[in-house]
Design a protein around this motif. Sequence first.
Motif, PDB file in Angstrom:
ATOM      1  N   THR A 114       0.851  -1.194   0.000  1.00 49.97           N
ATOM      2  CA  THR A 114       0.000   0.000   0.000  1.00 49.97           C
ATOM      3  C   THR A 114       0.889   1.248   0.000  1.00 49.97           C
ATOM      4  O   THR A 114       1.792   1.382   0.837  1.00 49.97           O
ATOM      5  CB  THR A 114      -0.888   0.027   1.262  1.00 49.97           C
ATOM      6  OG1 THR A 114      -1.643  -1.178   1.288  1.00 49.97           O
ATOM      7  CG2 THR A 114      -1.840   1.220   1.241  1.00 49.97           C
ATOM      8  N   VAL A 115       0.635   2.129  -0.972  1.00 50.15           N
ATOM      9  CA  VAL A 115       1.390   3.379  -1.043  1.00 50.15           C
ATOM     10  C   VAL A 115       0.407   4.527  -0.808  1.00 50.15           C
ATOM     11  O   VAL A 115      -0.514   4.732  -1.603  1.00 50.15           O
ATOM     12  CB  VAL A 115       2.070   3.543  -2.426  1.00 50.15           C
ATOM     13  CG1 VAL A 115       2.865   4.850  -2.479  1.00 50.15           C
ATOM     14  CG2 VAL A 115       2.981   2.359  -2.719  1.00 50.15           C
ATOM     15  N   THR A 116       0.585   5.239   0.301  1.00 50.54           N
ATOM     16  CA  THR A 116      -0.319   6.362   0.586  1.00 50.54           C
ATOM     17  C   THR A 116       0.391   7.675   0.277  1.00 50.54           C
ATOM     18  O   THR A 116       1.612   7.781   0.365  1.00 50.54           O
ATOM     19  CB  THR A 116      -0.773   6.386   2.069  1.00 50.54           C
ATOM     20  OG1 THR A 116       0.380   6.461   2.891  1.00 50.54           O
ATOM     21  CG2 THR A 116      -1.566   5.166   2.435  1.00 50.54           C
ATOM     22  N   GLU A 117      -0.413   8.669  -0.117  1.00 50.04           N
ATOM     23  CA  GLU A 117       0.139   9.991  -0.472  1.00 50.04           C
ATOM     24  C   GLU A 117      -0.347  11.003   0.558  1.00 50.04           C
ATOM     25  O   GLU A 117      -1.216  10.710   1.375  1.00 50.04           O
ATOM     26  CB  GLU A 117      -0.365  10.389  -1.864  1.00 50.04           C
ATOM     27  CG  GLU A 117      -0.170   9.301  -2.895  1.00 50.04           C
ATOM     28  CD  GLU A 117       0.764   9.680  -4.014  1.00 50.04           C
ATOM     29  OE1 GLU A 117       1.254  10.827  -4.017  1.00 50.04           O
ATOM     30  OE2 GLU A 117       1.000   8.819  -4.878  1.00 50.04           O
TER      31      GLU A 117
ATOM     32  N   SER B 135      -4.876   9.654  -0.288  1.00 53.63           N
ATOM     33  CA  SER B 135      -5.218   8.604  -1.251  1.00 53.63           C
ATOM     34  C   SER B 135      -4.197   7.472  -1.147  1.00 53.63           C
ATOM     35  O   SER B 135      -3.061   7.675  -0.716  1.00 53.63           O
ATOM     36  CB  SER B 135      -5.218   9.173  -2.673  1.00 53.63           C
ATOM     37  OG  SER B 135      -3.916   9.576  -3.010  1.00 53.63           O
ATOM     38  N   SER B 136      -4.632   6.279  -1.521  1.00 57.74           N
ATOM     39  CA  SER B 136      -3.682   5.162  -1.488  1.00 57.74           C
ATOM     40  C   SER B 136      -3.950   4.192  -2.633  1.00 57.74           C
ATOM     41  O   SER B 136      -5.079   4.106  -3.140  1.00 57.74           O
ATOM     42  CB  SER B 136      -3.742   4.450  -0.143  1.00 57.74           C
ATOM     43  OG  SER B 136      -4.914   3.711  -0.031  1.00 57.74           O
ATOM     44  N   LYS B 137      -2.888   3.499  -3.031  1.00 54.30           N
ATOM     45  CA  LYS B 137      -2.983   2.510  -4.112  1.00 54.30           C
ATOM     46  C   LYS B 137      -2.222   1.270  -3.691  1.00 54.30           C
ATOM     47  O   LYS B 137      -1.296   1.353  -2.886  1.00 54.30           O
ATOM     48  CB  LYS B 137      -2.315   3.056  -5.379  1.00 54.30           C
ATOM     49  CG  LYS B 137      -3.233   3.813  -6.288  1.00 54.30           C
ATOM     50  CD  LYS B 137      -2.582   3.962  -7.656  1.00 54.30           C
ATOM     51  CE  LYS B 137      -3.446   4.858  -8.523  1.00 54.30           C
ATOM     52  NZ  LYS B 137      -2.702   5.557  -9.517  1.00 54.30           N
ATOM     53  N   LYS B 138      -2.604   0.159  -4.277  1.00 54.03           N
ATOM     54  CA  LYS B 138      -1.889  -1.089  -3.963  1.00 54.03           C
ATOM     55  C   LYS B 138      -1.059  -1.531  -5.163  1.00 54.03           C
ATOM     56  O   LYS B 138      -1.495  -1.392  -6.314  1.00 54.03           O
ATOM     57  CB  LYS B 138      -2.890  -2.189  -3.632  1.00 54.03           C
ATOM     58  CG  LYS B 138      -3.456  -2.042  -2.242  1.00 54.03           C
ATOM     59  CD  LYS B 138      -3.943  -3.379  -1.720  1.00 54.03           C
ATOM     60  CE  LYS B 138      -4.599  -3.224  -0.370  1.00 54.03           C
ATOM     61  NZ  LYS B 138      -3.648  -3.338   0.713  1.00 54.03           N
TER      62      LYS B 138
ATOM     63  N   GLU C  34       3.147  -1.153   4.143  1.00 56.33           N
ATOM     64  CA  GLU C  34       2.611   0.180   3.788  1.00 56.33           C
ATOM     65  C   GLU C  34       3.691   1.261   3.874  1.00 56.33           C
ATOM     66  O   GLU C  34       4.383   1.374   4.890  1.00 56.33           O
ATOM     67  CB  GLU C  34       1.451   0.555   4.712  1.00 56.33           C
ATOM     68  CG  GLU C  34       0.869   1.921   4.345  1.00 56.33           C
ATOM     69  CD  GLU C  34      -0.343   2.315   5.185  1.00 56.33           C
ATOM     70  OE1 GLU C  34      -0.857   1.469   5.936  1.00 56.33           O
ATOM     71  OE2 GLU C  34      -0.734   3.490   5.078  1.00 56.33           O
TER      72      GLU C  34
ATOM     73  N   HIS D 157       4.449   5.590   3.066  1.00 55.17           N
ATOM     74  CA  HIS D 157       3.862   6.899   2.812  1.00 55.17           C
ATOM     75  C   HIS D 157       4.884   7.684   1.997  1.00 55.17           C
ATOM     76  O   HIS D 157       6.040   7.802   2.395  1.00 55.17           O
ATOM     77  CB  HIS D 157       3.581   7.617   4.138  1.00 55.17           C
ATOM     78  CG  HIS D 157       3.025   8.994   3.948  1.00 55.17           C
ATOM     79  ND1 HIS D 157       1.687   9.258   3.939  1.00 55.17           N
ATOM     80  CD2 HIS D 157       3.639  10.178   3.719  1.00 55.17           C
ATOM     81  CE1 HIS D 157       1.493  10.555   3.726  1.00 55.17           C
ATOM     82  NE2 HIS D 157       2.678  11.131   3.593  1.00 55.17           N
TER      83      HIS D 157
END
Length: 307
Positions: free
Chosen positions: A45-48, A52-55, A137, A139
Amino acid sequence: MKIAIAGFGALGARVGVMLQRAGHDVIGIDGWAAHIAAINTKGLTVTEDDGSSKKYFIPVMTPKEVTGEFDLVILLTKTPQLDRMLTDIQPLITKQTQLLVLSNGLGNVEVMAKHVSSQQIIAGVTLWTSDLVQPGEIHVTGTGSIKLQAIDHADITAVVTALNEAGLNAEVSDNVVEAIWHKAGINSVLNPLTVLLDANIAEFGTAGNGMDLALNILDEIKQVGDAAGVNVDVNSILSDLSNLLKPENAGNHYPSMYQDIQAGKRTEIDFLNGYFAKLGRENHIATPFNALVTRLIHAKEDIERVK
Ligand code: NAD
């Protein structure tokens, strides 16, 4: 290009995602079981900053589980883990594999030279950043760049192209050592002093004698650099520090050494102030500030580990 990211922590994962998005065949190599399990079962999981986040699905394995050969290995362990990682991934490295190190600190190239030929080594330094929130995860915030240089005149065109296809803003430097020392100078001030003063970067910026302490550390690094044939531009480092200390730039950020101490982990101090103090001893240059800071951080590591 077939790329392994050895050290798939905060920054390794960010770089890996960018290279995979550009169409490269990327795997992560790591040793943290909970992180590997989280990524392989639920994705990374990459959160900004905007929440927002994307996998992303990038296979991550321990060194023993990986098979195959790689065109490029990007080394992004913490510096104390580098030697062990290179031992563990030895079966994956052929004579054609190029190895780019982006870990902070000094001495990485010497460690790599114990494992591979100088023709394979690319030294680098990066301004990309990333934080590990929890296993699986990260950030990410802002953008960055990479400066890199083959240490023995190897052709690194394909590597630079791959990095730039991924938007990593890579630029070949004709003096990456100077850039590495510059960043190590900044880190040798902010990392240990925020730990020892229990302050984030913005708080450190409010210390009346903060810049005097920085100058004490940097003057020694400059003298050691002169002996090692590396130009250290103290004014340029101080200017970068002044910018970083502005609350609007540093915000509430705690440097990685602060976070490592909090997590009871070994820090990179021996590859920052400790490295400069060692070079000072070898060259009969007094480095009392760097030597003391190194010893205090080691004491702090011990205290936090026992807690
Ligand atoms: P990281 O601590 O996120 O990861 C490094 C390694 O430690 C990985 O193998 C990771 O899996 C492992 N690890 C992390 N937390 C762990 C835990 N709680 N338990 C067990 N293992 C754990 O390191 P990073 O921030 O990716 O930094 C890698 C290198 O890049 C370092 O040399 C660092 O100084 C440098 N660097 C980092 C940044 C950044 O913003 N993160 C920026 C520039 C340079």
